[in-house]
Scaffold this motif. Structure first.
Motif, PDB file in Angstrom:
ATOM      1  N   ALA A 110       0.837  -1.190   0.000  1.00 17.68           N
ATOM      2  CA  ALA A 110       0.000   0.000   0.000  1.00 17.68           C
ATOM      3  C   ALA A 110       0.877   1.248   0.000  1.00 17.68           C
ATOM      4  N   ASP A 111       0.273   2.354  -0.375  1.00 20.37           N
ATOM      5  CA  ASP A 111       0.970   3.631  -0.272  1.00 20.37           C
ATOM      6  C   ASP A 111       1.382   3.854   1.188  1.00 20.37           C
ATOM      7  N   ALA A 112       2.511   4.507   1.378  1.00 22.25           N
ATOM      8  CA  ALA A 112       3.004   4.695   2.743  1.00 22.25           C
ATOM      9  C   ALA A 112       3.241   6.176   3.027  1.00 22.25           C
ATOM     10  N   ALA A 113       2.917   6.567   4.238  1.00 22.71           N
ATOM     11  CA  ALA A 113       3.068   7.973   4.639  1.00 22.71           C
ATOM     12  C   ALA A 113       4.527   8.417   4.509  1.00 22.71           C
ATOM     13  N   THR A 114       4.709   9.690   4.231  1.00 21.40           N
ATOM     14  CA  THR A 114       6.031  10.291   4.078  1.00 21.40           C
ATOM     15  C   THR A 114       6.935   9.930   5.262  1.00 21.40           C
ATOM     16  N   CYS A 115       8.126   9.444   4.975  1.00 16.18           N
ATOM     17  CA  CYS A 115       9.037   9.040   6.052  1.00 16.18           C
ATOM     18  C   CYS A 115       9.760  10.261   6.627  1.00 16.18           C
ATOM     19  N   GLN A 116      10.393  10.072   7.776  1.00 22.31           N
ATOM     20  CA  GLN A 116      11.038  11.195   8.461  1.00 22.31           C
ATOM     21  C   GLN A 116      12.184  11.790   7.631  1.00 22.31           C
ATOM     22  N   GLN A 117      12.943  10.925   6.933  1.00 25.23           N
ATOM     23  CA  GLN A 117      14.052  11.453   6.134  1.00 25.23           C
ATOM     24  C   GLN A 117      13.547  12.339   4.998  1.00 25.23           C
ATOM     25  N   CYS A 118      12.448  11.911   4.355  1.00 25.22           N
ATOM     26  CA  CYS A 118      11.879  12.751   3.299  1.00 25.22           C
ATOM     27  C   CYS A 118      11.303  14.041   3.889  1.00 25.22           C
ATOM     28  N   LEU A 119      10.691  13.955   5.077  1.00 26.84           N
ATOM     29  CA  LEU A 119      10.169  15.168   5.715  1.00 26.84           C
ATOM     30  C   LEU A 119      11.292  16.160   6.004  1.00 26.84           C
ATOM     31  N   ASP A 120      12.423  15.627   6.478  1.00 28.20           N
ATOM     32  CA  ASP A 120      13.561  16.509   6.760  1.00 28.20           C
ATOM     33  C   ASP A 120      14.002  17.229   5.483  1.00 28.20           C
ATOM     34  N   GLU A 121      14.036  16.483   4.375  1.00 25.10           N
ATOM     35  CA  GLU A 121      14.420  17.112   3.101  1.00 25.10           C
ATOM     36  C   GLU A 121      13.363  18.111   2.625  1.00 25.10           C
ATOM     37  N   LEU A 131      10.307  21.710  -0.305  1.00 24.85           N
ATOM     38  CA  LEU A 131       8.902  22.071  -0.535  1.00 24.85           C
ATOM     39  C   LEU A 131       8.312  21.390  -1.775  1.00 24.85           C
ATOM     40  N   TYR A 132       8.851  20.244  -2.149  1.00 25.20           N
ATOM     41  CA  TYR A 132       8.327  19.559  -3.345  1.00 25.20           C
ATOM     42  C   TYR A 132       7.234  18.549  -2.937  1.00 25.20           C
ATOM     43  N   PRO A 133       6.007  18.752  -3.413  1.00 27.35           N
ATOM     44  CA  PRO A 133       4.873  17.948  -2.920  1.00 27.35           C
ATOM     45  C   PRO A 133       4.913  16.474  -3.322  1.00 27.35           C
ATOM     46  N   PHE A 134       5.839  16.078  -4.179  1.00 25.71           N
ATOM     47  CA  PHE A 134       5.851  14.680  -4.631  1.00 25.71           C
ATOM     48  C   PHE A 134       7.110  13.947  -4.177  1.00 25.71           C
ATOM     49  N   ILE A 135       7.767  14.469  -3.151  1.00 21.75           N
ATOM     50  CA  ILE A 135       8.963  13.812  -2.615  1.00 21.75           C
ATOM     51  C   ILE A 135       8.594  12.408  -2.113  1.00 21.75           C
ATOM     52  N   ASN A 136       9.474  11.444  -2.352  1.00 17.18           N
ATOM     53  CA  ASN A 136       9.259  10.083  -1.852  1.00 17.18           C
ATOM     54  C   ASN A 136      10.593   9.340  -1.918  1.00 17.18           C
ATOM     55  N   CYS A 137      10.614   8.130  -1.379  1.00 12.73           N
ATOM     56  CA  CYS A 137      11.822   7.306  -1.454  1.00 12.73           C
ATOM     57  C   CYS A 137      11.428   5.834  -1.343  1.00 12.73           C
ATOM     58  N   SER A 138      12.406   4.966  -1.182  1.00 13.83           N
ATOM     59  CA  SER A 138      12.107   3.534  -1.102  1.00 13.83           C
ATOM     60  C   SER A 138      11.269   3.182   0.124  1.00 13.83           C
ATOM     61  N   HIS A 139      11.266   4.063   1.123  1.00 11.32           N
ATOM     62  CA  HIS A 139      10.572   3.743   2.366  1.00 11.32           C
ATOM     63  C   HIS A 139       9.236   4.455   2.512  1.00 11.32           C
TER      64      HIS A 139
END
Ligand SMILES: [Zn+2]
Ligand SMILES: [Zn+2]
Length: 380
Positions: A110-121, A131-139
């Motif tokens: 399933a889709d997963a909530a934004t992780c802390q590392q992406c939030l920091d970025e 401030l990019y609304p589509f940031i994501n990563c493997s986690h």
């Protein structure tokens, strides 16, 4: 999780390891790459229709197999591992191979909530994802809702039409990056774009508007949960007489401002699926949210866009003070009918409900719709 295959495996041989479960689109191949490198093994890893297939050879293949389930990525769920000894090939290196095609039984997480590392970025002015609304990563980030078919590779998702820029391609190819083979990788240079600026969206909510946003899996309707007029208007337009609305708060620390949560409920709110959790209400929101009920459904931000909206709301004058912003968040299904996704009909029907419709150019499972913006005249 279970393992089967040869009971005794000699070192220095080549093993074929099949892993089934939710192992695609969760950073599993880069994880295996790192593990194989740590144990100085040659071979390859690939997605196949049944999950992930790995071949390893070297002296520490047994250690590799034993370690495999122990440190797997946070979103992975392993159902079964099977191990088979095969002829060694005197291979010298380890690689991530292109996927094998065909129908299979693997599942996409399933889709997963934004992780802390992406939030920091997301809030780091020096990050290229600032401030990019589509940031994501493997986690974290979208999986299920952007996949068009298996195996879960970029070309089989709604991201396939976005060609990676050099910086994203670099992270995608870098085994040390947490975006190594992150199929939904995107940035402001090469990725999807929102139809509106975040400040305009926040101003709309702040001004009592009903704002529709194209979320990860469909359209959501948002409004200020402390604005009784806005909530009543939403209820009227959605033809939802008494069913309670859920609300979103900006952070777990803010939950106690509107509801009582115990030690068991807070981690539930923070789980990656971002469930709505029913909590005893402090009754300090608009009464029309849950008429006559003592509990309120609370959720935390799931997507970068939600975090950005809260960030912008907190920066506007109206929200300075002890109490943080609270947003009604409900799926955009007029009268309970499912809303068609990503087509003119959806926008037409949303136009009768929302004052501001915020969309973007990444598909939800289906082909792109070029229409981007609809600000409904006369409702500002
Ligand atoms: Zn992330
Ligand atoms: Zn990029």
């Amino acid at each position: 999780m279970s393992a089967s295959g040869d009971a005794i495996i000699r070192g220095g041989t080549r093993l074929r390891v099949r892993v089934s479960g939710a192992v695609q689109g969760v950073g599993f191949r880069p994880y295996i790459y790192g593990l194989a490198t740590r144990y100085r093994l040659a071979g390859f890893v690939a997605n196949d229709p049944d999950g992930v297939i790995i071949e390893v050879e070297g002296d520490l293949t047994c250690e590799f197999v034993a370690a495999l389930p122990l440190e797997s990525p946070p979103l992975a769920r392993i159902d079964h591992i099977s191990v088979q000894e095969i002829d060694a090939l005197a291979a010298k290196d380890f690689s991530i191979r292109a996927s094998e095609h065909g129908r299979g039984s693997t599942r996409i997480v399933a889709d997963a909530a934004t992780c802390q590392q992406c939030l920091d970025e997301l809030f780091d002015p020096n990050s290229r994802h600032y401030l990019y609304p589509f940031i994501n990563c493997s986690h974290c980030g979208p999986r299920y809702t952007i996949a068009e078919r298996l195996p879960y590779d970029r070309r089989n998702t709604a991201m396939g039409e976005f060609a990676m820029c050099a910086a994203c391609a670099g992270e995608y190819a870098d085994p040390a990056s947490r975006r190594f083979h992150a199929e939904a990788i995107a940035c402001p240079t090469c990725g999807p774009r929102l139809s509106h600026g975040i400040n305009d969206i926040a101003a709309g909510i702040d001004g009592g508007q009903i704002v529709a946003i194209k979320g990860v899996g469909g359209y959501q309707l948002l409004c200020d949960a402390r604005n009784h007029d806005a909530v009543q208007r939403l209820r009227r337009r959605k033809q939802r007489d008494q069913k309670p609305f859920a609300v979103m708060v900006g952070s777990v620390e803010q939950v106690s401002e509107i509801a009582e949560a115990n030690a068991a409920e807070l981690p539930l709110l923070e789980s990656v699926a971002r469930p709505i959790v029913l909590l005893p209400s402090r009754n300090n929101l608009a009464p029309a949210i849950a008429p006559g009920l003592s509990r309120v459904g609370v959720m935390l931000p799931a997507a970068p866009l939600h975090h950005l909206i809260f960030h912008a709301l907190r920066s506007t004058g109206a929200w300075h003070g002890a109490e943080g912003p609270v947003i009604v968040s409900t799926s955009a299904n007029p009268g309970g009918e499912p809303l068609p996704i990503d087509n003119a009909e959806a926008l037409r029907r949303l136009a009768g409900i929302a004052d501001l419709i915020v969309t973007h150019d990444r598909d939800i499972q289906t082909r792109a719709d070029d229409s981007v913006v609809a600000v409904v005249a006369g409702r500002r």
